[in-house]
Motif scaffolding. Structure first.
Motif, PDB file in Angstrom:
ATOM      1  N   ALA A  87     -83.704 117.546  24.334  1.00 55.39           N
ATOM      2  CA  ALA A  87     -83.649 117.395  25.830  1.00 55.39           C
ATOM      3  C   ALA A  87     -82.096 117.996  26.468  1.00 55.39           C
ATOM      4  N   LYS A  88     -80.745 117.804  25.501  1.00 52.05           N
ATOM      5  CA  LYS A  88     -79.386 119.037  25.904  1.00 52.05           C
ATOM      6  C   LYS A  88     -79.489 120.492  26.072  1.00 52.05           C
ATOM      7  N   ILE A  89     -80.450 120.600  25.197  1.00 53.71           N
ATOM      8  CA  ILE A  89     -80.191 122.002  24.516  1.00 53.71           C
ATOM      9  C   ILE A  89     -81.150 122.980  25.629  1.00 53.71           C
ATOM     10  N   CYS A  90     -82.650 122.083  26.280  1.00 55.19           N
ATOM     11  CA  CYS A  90     -83.497 122.173  26.705  1.00 55.19           C
ATOM     12  C   CYS A  90     -82.652 122.504  28.573  1.00 55.19           C
ATOM     13  N   ARG A  91     -81.996 121.309  28.493  1.00 50.90           N
ATOM     14  CA  ARG A  91     -81.797 121.408  29.512  1.00 50.90           C
ATOM     15  C   ARG A  91     -83.045 120.385  30.802  1.00 50.90           C
ATOM     16  N   ILE A  92     -83.015 119.239  30.034  1.00 54.99           N
ATOM     17  CA  ILE A  92     -84.262 118.863  31.309  1.00 54.99           C
ATOM     18  C   ILE A  92     -83.921 117.397  30.522  1.00 54.99           C
ATOM     19  N   GLU A  93     -84.853 115.872  31.315  1.00 54.31           N
ATOM     20  CA  GLU A  93     -84.105 115.046  31.321  1.00 54.31           C
ATOM     21  C   GLU A  93     -85.013 114.656  29.295  1.00 54.31           C
ATOM     22  N   LEU A  94     -84.474 113.451  29.007  1.00 59.17           N
ATOM     23  CA  LEU A  94     -84.965 113.457  28.102  1.00 59.17           C
ATOM     24  C   LEU A  94     -86.602 112.504  28.024  1.00 59.17           C
ATOM     25  N   ALA A  95     -86.168 111.009  29.404  1.00 59.53           N
ATOM     26  CA  ALA A  95     -87.956 111.257  29.854  1.00 59.53           C
ATOM     27  C   ALA A  95     -89.157 111.571  29.858  1.00 59.53           C
ATOM     28  N   VAL A  96     -88.246 112.794  30.559  1.00 59.13           N
ATOM     29  CA  VAL A  96     -89.399 114.342  30.697  1.00 59.13           C
ATOM     30  C   VAL A  96     -89.792 114.884  29.298  1.00 59.13           C
ATOM     31  N   LEU A  97     -89.237 114.951  28.318  1.00 59.81           N
ATOM     32  CA  LEU A  97     -89.875 115.241  26.638  1.00 59.81           C
ATOM     33  C   LEU A  97     -90.379 114.671  26.779  1.00 59.81           C
ATOM     34  N   MET A  98     -89.677 113.485  26.532  1.00 56.53           N
ATOM     35  CA  MET A  98     -90.112 112.259  25.239  1.00 56.53           C
ATOM     36  C   MET A  98     -92.223 111.644  26.476  1.00 56.53           C
ATOM     37  N   GLU A  99     -92.520 112.014  28.017  1.00 58.69           N
ATOM     38  CA  GLU A  99     -93.726 112.385  28.217  1.00 58.69           C
ATOM     39  C   GLU A  99     -94.364 112.805  27.538  1.00 58.69           C
ATOM     40  N   PHE A 100     -93.849 114.216  27.921  1.00 58.81           N
ATOM     41  CA  PHE A 100     -94.473 115.483  26.899  1.00 58.81           C
ATOM     42  C   PHE A 100     -94.856 115.010  25.768  1.00 58.81           C
ATOM     43  N   TYR A 101     -93.518 115.131  24.521  1.00 59.57           N
ATOM     44  CA  TYR A 101     -94.482 115.019  23.699  1.00 59.57           C
ATOM     45  C   TYR A 101     -95.349 113.361  22.585  1.00 59.57           C
ATOM     46  N   GLU A 102     -94.604 112.649  23.926  1.00 59.06           N
ATOM     47  CA  GLU A 102     -96.277 111.486  23.175  1.00 59.06           C
ATOM     48  C   GLU A 102     -97.429 111.879  23.656  1.00 59.06           C
ATOM     49  N   ALA A 103     -97.858 112.028  25.188  1.00 52.82           N
ATOM     50  CA  ALA A 103     -98.761 113.122  25.576  1.00 52.82           C
ATOM     51  C   ALA A 103     -99.385 113.819  24.531  1.00 52.82           C
ATOM     52  N   PHE A 104     -98.233 115.285  24.050  1.00 50.49           N
ATOM     53  CA  PHE A 104     -98.943 115.744  23.045  1.00 50.49           C
ATOM     54  C   PHE A 104     -99.753 115.108  22.605  1.00 50.49           C
ATOM     55  N   ALA A 105     -98.914 114.276  21.578  1.00 48.74           N
ATOM     56  CA  ALA A 105     -99.992 113.390  20.592  1.00 48.74           C
ATOM     57  C   ALA A 105    -100.632 112.544  20.360  1.00 48.74           C
ATOM     58  N   ALA A 106    -101.010 112.164  21.783  1.00 46.89           N
ATOM     59  CA  ALA A 106    -102.125 111.470  22.077  1.00 46.89           C
ATOM     60  C   ALA A 106    -103.255 112.129  22.442  1.00 46.89           C
ATOM     61  N   THR A 107    -103.444 112.975  22.147  1.00 46.58           N
ATOM     62  CA  THR A 107    -104.642 114.028  23.732  1.00 46.58           C
ATOM     63  C   THR A 107    -104.706 114.902  22.435  1.00 46.58           C
ATOM     64  N   ARG A 108    -105.939 114.397  21.459  1.00 47.86           N
ATOM     65  CA  ARG A 108    -106.293 115.380  20.864  1.00 47.86           C
ATOM     66  C   ARG A 108    -107.008 116.736  21.016  1.00 47.86           C
ATOM     67  N   LYS A 109    -107.426 116.663  22.275  1.00 50.36           N
ATOM     68  CA  LYS A 109    -107.935 117.807  22.411  1.00 50.36           C
ATOM     69  C   LYS A 109    -106.882 118.741  23.413  1.00 50.36           C
ATOM     70  N   THR A 110    -105.700 119.055  23.085  1.00 49.10           N
ATOM     71  CA  THR A 110    -104.858 120.215  23.438  1.00 49.10           C
ATOM     72  C   THR A 110    -104.784 121.592  23.597  1.00 49.10           C
ATOM     73  N   ILE A 111    -104.825 122.575  24.907  1.00 45.81           N
ATOM     74  CA  ILE A 111    -105.009 123.814  24.372  1.00 45.81           C
ATOM     75  C   ILE A 111    -103.432 124.065  24.841  1.00 45.81           C
ATOM     76  N   THR A 112    -102.625 124.724  24.502  1.00 41.23           N
ATOM     77  CA  THR A 112    -100.930 125.356  24.811  1.00 41.23           C
ATOM     78  C   THR A 112    -100.915 126.971  24.690  1.00 41.23           C
TER      79      THR A 112
END
Ligand code: SF4
Length: 907
Positions: free
Chosen positions: A272-297
């Motif tokens: 989060a520090k290197i990407c200069r974003i809030e840790l909470a925002v990063l974790m929200e993305f990581y958790e959503a990605f993990a929890a959502t099988r049907k994900t397209i990037t």
């Protein structure tokens, strides 16, 4: 009487982005072309964005290159096709004889049709015997190609557009989809409307229009995507969001990729520090990605245009492979191409490091397949020069002849001044183009007129591997020819067989058959196979419906299509497995410094395309953004002594440009954004390519358009002004100018450093008004330095010019509206020198919705007067936002602002 023109409608494909929308074009009287979306085309189902809708405005013959021309001491002169092609053939033959086949090169374009591309590639690799053919697609998607090849063994896009509607989460990385692929964005939004639980995540350093409608925005620091996705890989492994069976049975390289990711990216706080974003925002993305099988990037230029572009692509793909999230509906990595036929170019080997039909230059069996099929005298056996290296080799004198086809490298390449030096030095520069005057054509020894959109026939392939026909509905103008024909005539002059194609359909047939040659059941299997379309007769080719590859014919003669790839989890590597790629993160090569403290990001605006040679003809498209700009954070502007609305000079170690400072594009501190579209034809000095560092990705050769260290400073001028003029003007005497097309006029924004003693004389000189008796209205406030003049001919406005030492000039919209009138009314004349209408509400303001021509003032007024609260309410009231939807994010912003201002005023 039946007045329907439906029988005249021709179904074709849009000339712009990689969405590849179907278009219905109907030629009407007086050269008017009615444009509508093709309801039967699966990519857009009848919808078009504003660029597609305005295609009819771009097909006029003004400015067209219509005849072959040669340059000699006296300048350009018209010649016959024979003389022009003899000149090129004699020149190439002499250079090849003396210096070998690698001393000549083609530089082509994702604007070409597949048939053009195929013939160009065949000429270079099979007959000249060099792989020195590269394409401007190198600048936009070669990292995506390289990433796919590393991961899957071949350049294979796994998904189709329907998957975007089936996904439960769509992650858009480095993609302002709302502006750059609007119809695809509309499809995603419609799916989200129907299933509000569907998530839209945007990863982009800028807060773009796309972010306005997203559930989550990660404003990562530019260039940190590998950290972000390595961090995701590490996180997914840690929490057990893995598919061990899939990894074991269908992939290689997992342990190495994970170990590399874990080196720097196992701690989300550090990421989060290197990407200069809030840790909470990063974790929200990581958790959503993990929890959502049907994900397209889905990713685009923000990923590809980087010195670590290929690693970024593979870091994304790794995150799909770890969970086996590929080959099933609604999931997988999806590169969205920028150009209408970048994909077609990939199929035929239009890149310097590829052979035709997805085969590899380095593989003897692949070379044998292609040479045997072509029965050609040679076959290139090593990669040619990629775009940036090609222009360096031209400047170094190693490449002595270059043929530029359908592209404008002096504007679009990085370090674009180097490209100019290269062409200046080159012994023989040939340019095939549809326009007479481009920055590149100015350096051509031979100009060859090509057919444009609406005139030529062939196919394009969109981002989902769908092949669609572009069909002609206009007569060939002047002596222009299709590109495949020009190249074939040249090849025949060089004495080569194999170029006696009778039409585009025959080229397509050969391309389709090559894809199947020794393929599915042969000794050299490949995934790219469109052999099912081989053997079409002219009628079947003309009638070809949009169709995806792979497409084969069954034993019963039925066409068999695969909408999405890897359903059986068999990949194109020899062992059938996909590869995890270890992607060690690295920063851009050139860091910002004290001398160049800001990072330059470049990209597109909503309503323009590339170097504006086509979209620049449309007044509708010019309405949205009329001049180049530097978007930056207000605090950075303060720090660097520049002000919103004023001109600034931006410079890098490679070049400099001038544009107007603006805020509001959601630019983070430390960076600026400049659009790519302005050229030497549309501005004195707003060509951003001149600044861009020529650093490229080591694997793909794609340049780093998203990061160049720059500095910004005031561009001091004594006066500002604008001109609207029915005639084109030569403004070389002023310090800075930009030009866009209006309805029946050209709009120039200008600024000068000269002191003007005689305003009237100076203005008449600038506007080329020679008649002393001309109907000339003027206002001068000498002490304030303000001057305004309007030139009227037969009661019709001809030109107007407004000057001031400040930026306090009237808006242009109302004055512009007078140019469509045959006669000025008395009330119009009253407002002329004020530059404002006398009647309330007549100034609609700058255009927001280009489809319906709705201005900002109209929208603001309706919001206040009718108490509109939502975008659908604005659309219901004014139609704005009701067609392509590209302006919906802007309307949303205006709603918030206007309602807040109205509320403040009320209190
Ligand atoms: S989204 Fe717009 S520019 Fe892209 S293909 Fe469709 S109509 Fe053309």
């Amino acid at each position: 009487m039946n007045l329907s023109t439906d029988h005249l409608a021709v179904r074709t494909t849009c000339a712009y982005c990689g969405v590849g929308c179907g278009v219905q074009a109907t030629p009407l009287a007086d050269g008017v072309i009615a444009i509508a979306g093709d309801k039967l085309h699966p990519a857009n189902k009848g919808r078009l964005c504003v660029k597609g809708s305005a295609l009819g405005e771009t097909v006029g013959l003004d400015g067209r290159l219509l005849y072959p021309q040669l340059r000699d001491a006296g300048g350009l002169r018209r010649v016959s096709w024979d003389e022009a092609l003899d000149k090129v053939a004699d020149g190439w033959r002499a250079i090849i004889d003396e210096h070998g086949p690698d001393a000549v090169a083609l530089y082509v374009s994702g604007q070409l049709l597949t048939e053009d591309y195929y013939v160009a590639n065949k000429l270079m690799k099979g007959y000249i015997g060099s792989a020195n053919i590269d394409t401007n697609s190198r600048l936009c998607m070669s990292s995506a190609v390289a990433g796919y090849k590393r991961a899957f063994g071949e350049d294979l896009v796994p998904l189709c557009y329907d998957d975007l509607e089936l996904a439960d989460m769509v992650v858009l990385v480095g993609s302002n989809t709302a502006w750059c692929h609007p119809i695809l964005f509309q499809r995603i939004l419609k799916a989200k409307e129907a299933r509000p639980e569907m998530k839209l995540v945007v990863i982009d350093p800028r807060r773009t229009a796309t972010c306005e409608l997203a559930d989550l925005h990660l404003p990562v620091k530019a260039g940190t995507d590998v950290w972000l996705f390595n961090g995701l890989l590490s996180y997914l492994a840690r929490i057990g969001a893995v598919d061990p069976r899939f990894i074991a049975q269908h992939t290689n390289g997992f342990d190495a990729a994970l170990a590399t990711a874990n080196v720097d990216c196992s701690d989300p706080a550090a990421v989060a520090k290197i990407c200069r974003i809030e840790l909470a925002v990063l974790m929200e993305f990581y958790e959503a990605f993990a929890a959502t099988r049907k994900t397209i990037t889905a990713y685009s230029m923000g990923v590809n245009q980087s010195s670590a572009g290929t690693d970024k692509v593979n870091a994304i793909i790794n995150c799909h492979l770890i969970g086996g999230r590929i080959g099933k509906p609604g999931m997988g990595p999806f590169s969205i191409t920028g150009q209408p036929n970048a994909m077609g170019g990939r199929e035929v080997g239009g890149l310097a490091n590829m052979l035709a039909a997805h085969m590899d230059l380095e593989r003897a069996d692949h070379r044998d397949v292609v040479q045997t099929f072509w029965d050609s005298p040679a076959i290139a056996d090593k990669p040619g020069l990629k775009a940036v290296d090609l222009f360096k080799a031209i400047e170094d004198g190693k490449v002595k002849a270059v043929w530029v086809i359908a592209t404008n490298p002096i504007v679009s390449l990085p370090d674009a001044d180097q490209a100019r030096r290269a062409l200046e030095k080159c012994d023989l520069v040939v340019a095939s183009d549809i326009m007479q005057n481009t920055d590149t054509n100015a350096y051509a020894d031979v100009l060859l007129p090509a057919l444009g959109w609406g005139e030529k026939d062939g196919t394009v392939t969109n981002s989902e591997r769908r092949i669609s026909r572009q069909r002609a509905f206009l007569a060939a103008p002047g002596e222009a020819l299709p590109d495949w024909k020009i190249i074939s005539l040249f090849a025949q002059r060089m004495g080569y067989g194999g170029f006696d194609f009778g039409g585009a359909g025959e080229v397509f047939d050969e391309h389709a058959r090559l894809s199947g040659f020794r393929n599915a059941h042969g000794d050299v299997p490949r995934a790219f196979d469109m052999s099912g379309l081989g053997g079409l007769d002219n009628r079947e080719y003309d009638d070809l419906e949009p169709i995806q590859w792979p497409v084969r014919r069954t034993a019963a003669g039925e066409l068999q299509v695969e909408a999405r790839l890897f359903k059986d989890h068999v990949f194109a590597h020899a062992d059938g497995k996909a590869r995890f790629i270890a992607t060690a993160p690295r920063a851009p090569m050139h860091a910002v410094s004290e001398e160049y403290p800001l990072s330059l990001n470049t990209g597109r605006v909503r309503d323009q395309w590339h170097t504006m040679t086509r979209t620049g003809k449309s007044a509708t498209l010019a309405d949205h953004i009329a001049e180049s700009f530097v978007d930056m954070h207000p605090q950075d502007a303060l720090l660097h002594g520049v002000r919103e609305g004023e001109l600034a000079r931006v410079s890098s170690a490679w070049g400099a440009m001038v544009a107007r400072v603006q805020h509001g594009g959601g630019i983070p501190r430390g960076s600026i954004f400049v659009p790519i579209h302005w050229s030497g034809q549309t501005s004195s000095d707003a060509r951003v390519g001149a600044l861009v560092n020529p650093v490229v990705d080591p694997v793909s050769g794609e340049p780093e358009f998203k990061h160049t260290p720059v500095r910004i400073e005031q561009f001091r001028v004594n006066w500002h002004g604008f001109i609207l003029s029915r005639d084109e003007l030569d403004l070389d005497s002023v310090a800075h100018w930009t030009r866009v097309q209006g309805r029946q006029f050209a709009r120039y924004e200008l600024a000068g450093r000269n002191t003007i003693d005689d305003f009237s004389g100076w203005a008449r000189g600038l506007l080329a008004v020679r008649d002393p008796e001309a109907d000339w209205l003027e206002y001068e406030d000498r002490s304030a330095g303000v001057y305004r003049a309007v030139h009227v001919v037969n009661d019709r406005i001809e030109q107007c010019l407004f000057l001031s030492p400040r930026q306090d000039m009237p808006p242009r919209a109302w004055l512009a509206s007078l140019f469509v009138k045959d006669q000025l009314s008395e009330i119009d004349r009253v407002g002329l020198l004020v530059g404002m209408p006398v009647e309330k509400g007549a100034d609609t303001g700058p255009t927001v919705c280009s489809c319906f021509g709705v201005g900002r003032n109209t929208i603001c007024q309706a919001i206040v007067e009718k108490d509109l609260k939502t975008v659908p309410e604005v659309t219901a009231c004014l139609k704005a936002g009701g067609n392509c939807g590209s302006c919906v994010p802007e309307i949303k912003k205006i709603l918030v602002q206007t309602r807040a201002e109205a509320e403040e005023a009320r209190l």
